[in-house]
Design an enzyme around this catalytic site. Sequence first.
Site, mmCIF file in Angstrom:
data_model
loop_
_atom_site.group_PDB
_atom_site.id
_atom_site.type_symbol
_atom_site.label_atom_id
_atom_site.label_comp_id
_atom_site.label_asym_id
_atom_site.label_seq_id
_atom_site.Cartn_x
_atom_site.Cartn_y
_atom_site.Cartn_z
ATOM 1 C CG ASN A 286 -2.138 0.893 1.016
ATOM 2 O OD1 ASN A 286 -2.247 1.592 0.020
ATOM 3 N ND2 ASN A 286 -3.038 0.886 1.985
ATOM 4 C CG HIS A 317 -6.232 0.604 9.862
ATOM 5 N ND1 HIS A 317 -5.031 1.263 9.675
ATOM 6 C CD2 HIS A 317 -6.488 -0.041 8.688
ATOM 7 C CE1 HIS A 317 -4.588 1.022 8.456
ATOM 8 N NE2 HIS A 317 -5.440 0.251 7.828
#
Length: 416
Positions: A286, A317
Amino acid sequence: MCWADLLVLLPAAPYWLAAFPFAALFHHLCASGHLSLTARYIFLLTGGCLFAGTAMGSYAVLLLIPAAGSMLILLSVSPACAHTWVFALQMSWQILCHLGLSSQELDPQDARPAIALFAIMLLTQKATSLALDIHEGVMRLQLGQGLLQCALPLCSYLLFFPALLGGPLCSFSRFWAQAESSGVLPCPLRAAGQRCLCALALQGLRMGLAGGLAGRQGCAGLGCLSCVWARALLLRLAYYWHWVLDEALLEVAGFRPEAGQGDLSVRDLWTLETTHRLAVFTRTWNKSTSCWLRRLVFQHCPAQPLLATFAFSAWWHGLRPGQVFGFLCWAVMVEADYRIHPFLSTWATSQGVKLLYRGTTWVFTQLIVAYILVAMHQVASHFSMLCLLWTSCNSILPLFYGFVLLLLLAKKLKQN
């Protein structure tokens, strides 16, 4: 909560596919000269709002509120304070949404809350990146042009539909330049088609692996090494599928990422699956988010920047138990990787020993990545399942890495 698993985003595929014709239409209208720059911004913003309403339903309000708030802050606060206020707004709102939705009993089959949370996380990336650009003087808002002329590009950047649910992070200046020049270059249908075929192959591979895992007899569950590795491979394939489709949509709309700045290329895929270094895997995984975290946290943290970066990533997150455990474990494993491999490489002198060293550490890297991904995604919200993973044989290798890290740190302290 099953909906919190990132894999639940796979039902968003129909919305992505529906966005492709609109992305191609946008590029065609720009190329034919039917859209002025203002009309382009309006098209992208309107498409983003419609896309959000269709994919998220009433949960789209959770996305529109912080987008409007960040835009108002950027227009009203001085550049020196813009980043602080935008960061505080975005992260406060995001964690409130995580906690609020987690405390409700939602339909496990309803993907809309997870899609909304994912879009809010991406909005946080774009808003804080833009605020950092303004704070550091990389770009300046032209407030003298009028409020509407200044606000429209900002809103369009925060909510433009090709990057609403994914895609590598691009700066506002690159977005502005590509919006201004969109249609000058031919629509890269061939490159986008190749990415779509790659996404189709990844999805087929994932479905085949899932079917094989479901029909497996014998060793299963979190106590089985091969089962945990296979589950993690399913997660990685879902990520790869997601990133390839994101970039294909951006290319069709004329917002191709810079060379080397995309989240997944063939070279990146090869590196992720063949590297024997966890640190290399972490830098490649990512990439646009890694660059954003490096700029936002790592470069501004005077002490323990690696640990601070992973701790912030856990906060971003959602701070579920498995995510906190997974990201902190990831930080320790990367630190161990940095120290263990220079030590081991001095012993690997002959070709045979080098081959053994690389093969063994590749297996170790695969198993550690599997352990971390399963902790962060498949047992994220279930403390009892996290305890089951922790007490399984899968924890032996991470504990060994942690023990070796302590020995190497103690040796360094003794030498100093």
